[in-house]
Design a protein around this motif. Structure first.
Motif, PDB file in Angstrom:
ATOM      1  N   GLY A   1      37.649  41.481  33.704  1.00  0.00           N
ATOM      2  CA  GLY A   1      36.608  39.973  33.861  1.00  0.00           C
ATOM      3  C   GLY A   1      35.066  40.803  34.463  1.00  0.00           C
ATOM      4  N   THR A   2      35.079  41.468  35.351  1.00  0.00           N
ATOM      5  CA  THR A   2      34.448  43.285  35.777  1.00  0.00           C
ATOM      6  C   THR A   2      33.145  42.769  34.948  1.00  0.00           C
ATOM      7  OG1 THR A   2      35.410  43.615  37.269  1.00  0.00           O
ATOM      8  CG2 THR A   2      33.454  44.656  37.477  1.00  0.00           C
TER       9      THR A   2
ATOM     10  N   ASN B   1      40.156  42.968  39.061  1.00  0.00           N
ATOM     11  CA  ASN B   1      39.849  42.662  37.444  1.00  0.00           C
ATOM     12  C   ASN B   1      39.149  43.020  36.855  1.00  0.00           C
ATOM     13  OD1 ASN B   1      39.896  41.389  34.769  1.00  0.00           O
ATOM     14  ND2 ASN B   1      39.950  39.166  35.301  1.00  0.00           N
TER      15      ASN B   1
ATOM     16  N   ALA C   1      38.783  40.727  42.897  1.00  0.00           N
ATOM     17  CA  ALA C   1      40.197  40.177  42.713  1.00  0.00           C
ATOM     18  C   ALA C   1      41.045  41.452  41.705  1.00  0.00           C
ATOM     19  CB  ALA C   1      40.218  39.183  41.561  1.00  0.00           C
TER      20      ALA C   1
ATOM     21  N   GLN D   1      35.325  39.911  40.480  1.00  0.00           N
ATOM     22  CA  GLN D   1      36.552  39.842  39.663  1.00  0.00           C
ATOM     23  C   GLN D   1      36.390  41.509  40.163  1.00  0.00           C
ATOM     24  OE1 GLN D   1      37.959  38.151  37.229  1.00  0.00           O
ATOM     25  NE2 GLN D   1      36.718  36.694  37.849  1.00  0.00           N
ATOM     26  N   LYS D   2      35.835  42.012  40.952  1.00  0.00           N
ATOM     27  CA  LYS D   2      35.970  43.369  40.953  1.00  0.00           C
ATOM     28  C   LYS D   2      36.925  43.265  42.516  1.00  0.00           C
ATOM     29  CE  LYS D   2      33.938  45.075  44.079  1.00  0.00           C
ATOM     30  NZ  LYS D   2      34.157  45.131  46.102  1.00  0.00           N
TER      31      LYS D   2
ATOM     32  N   TRP E   1      31.369  39.698  33.100  1.00  0.00           N
ATOM     33  CA  TRP E   1      30.372  39.773  34.114  1.00  0.00           C
ATOM     34  C   TRP E   1      29.462  40.328  33.709  1.00  0.00           C
ATOM     35  CZ3 TRP E   1      28.886  34.464  34.290  1.00  0.00           C
ATOM     36  CH2 TRP E   1      30.606  33.614  34.087  1.00  0.00           C
TER      37      TRP E   1
END
Length: 211
Positions: free
Chosen positions: A104-105, A101, A99, A96-97, A108
């Protein structure tokens, strides 16, 4: 007149922000990663010494309980699953990092933190259960080496969780800036390192201890 100009220039220089690193000075782009790798190597030496100590003292029971009598492999297996799963969820946070985001990071990372807390909770329960049975670190050299090795790993996980929460606060405030990405990379290496060490603990201490 020249003295006045000198004083004004000195005052202006004092008010100006200081440049601690000049633009022409060389700064290795991966200097932080290299430094953190060096730290991990020093940590490897610490755990190598603890494993070696346990290897020497692991059969010195002093007429006390043995690992086969004390260890609950089913409980340890559940705890191992918690930590190894947290390594997977940290990998999802890194994806996610990549990407970009931030939400999202953070999600998780929070899941990783909960799994890390579950691991510590089970480990503390195991320690309390052993002490309740009279299997304290003072009982034998085997138990002294056991509590030192496993406790040192647990202490590392505790510091990792504190680091994780601090980084989550930084990401929520500033987003996925370059500095936070670098910190995430370092924490990722640290967390996976703890997983590798725990695999050694599970194999060398618990599995071989019940044989």
């Amino acid at each position: 007149m020249s003295n006045t100009h000198t004083l004004q220039a000195g005052g202006t220089a004092a008010l100006a922000p200081r440049e601690y690193h000049l633009a022409h000075e060389p700064h290795p782009e991966n200097g932080t990663s290299l430094g953190f790798w060096l730290y991990l190597m020093s940590d490897c030496l610490i755990f190598a010494a603890l494993f070696a100590t346990y290897g020497v003292l692991g059969r010195s029971y002093a007429a006390g309980p043995t690992g086969a009598q004390l260890f609950d492999l089913s409980l340890v297996a559940i705890n191992t699953a918690f930590l190894l799963t947290s390594s997977i969820t940290f990998g999802f946070a890194m994806l996610q990092k990549q990407a970009g985001n931030a939400r999202g990071t953070l999600t998780w990372l929070a899941v990783t933190g909960l799994l890390g807390l579950a691991f510590l909770g089970v480990e503390l329960y195991e320690f309390a259960h052993l002490i309740h049975q009279g299997a304290t670190p003072q009982r034998s050299a085997f138990l002294s080496a056991f509590f030192t090795l496993v406790g040192t790993h647990g202490l590392h996980v505790t510091f990792g969780l504190i680091w994780l929460v601090t980084l989550m606060i930084q990401i929520s405030k500033h987003g996925l800036i370059h500095e936070n990405k670098r910190r995430l990379n370092c924490l990722s290496m640290f967390w996976h390192f703890l997983d590798v060490v725990w695999i050694g603990v599970f194999t060398f201490v618990y599995l071989m201890g019940v044989l």
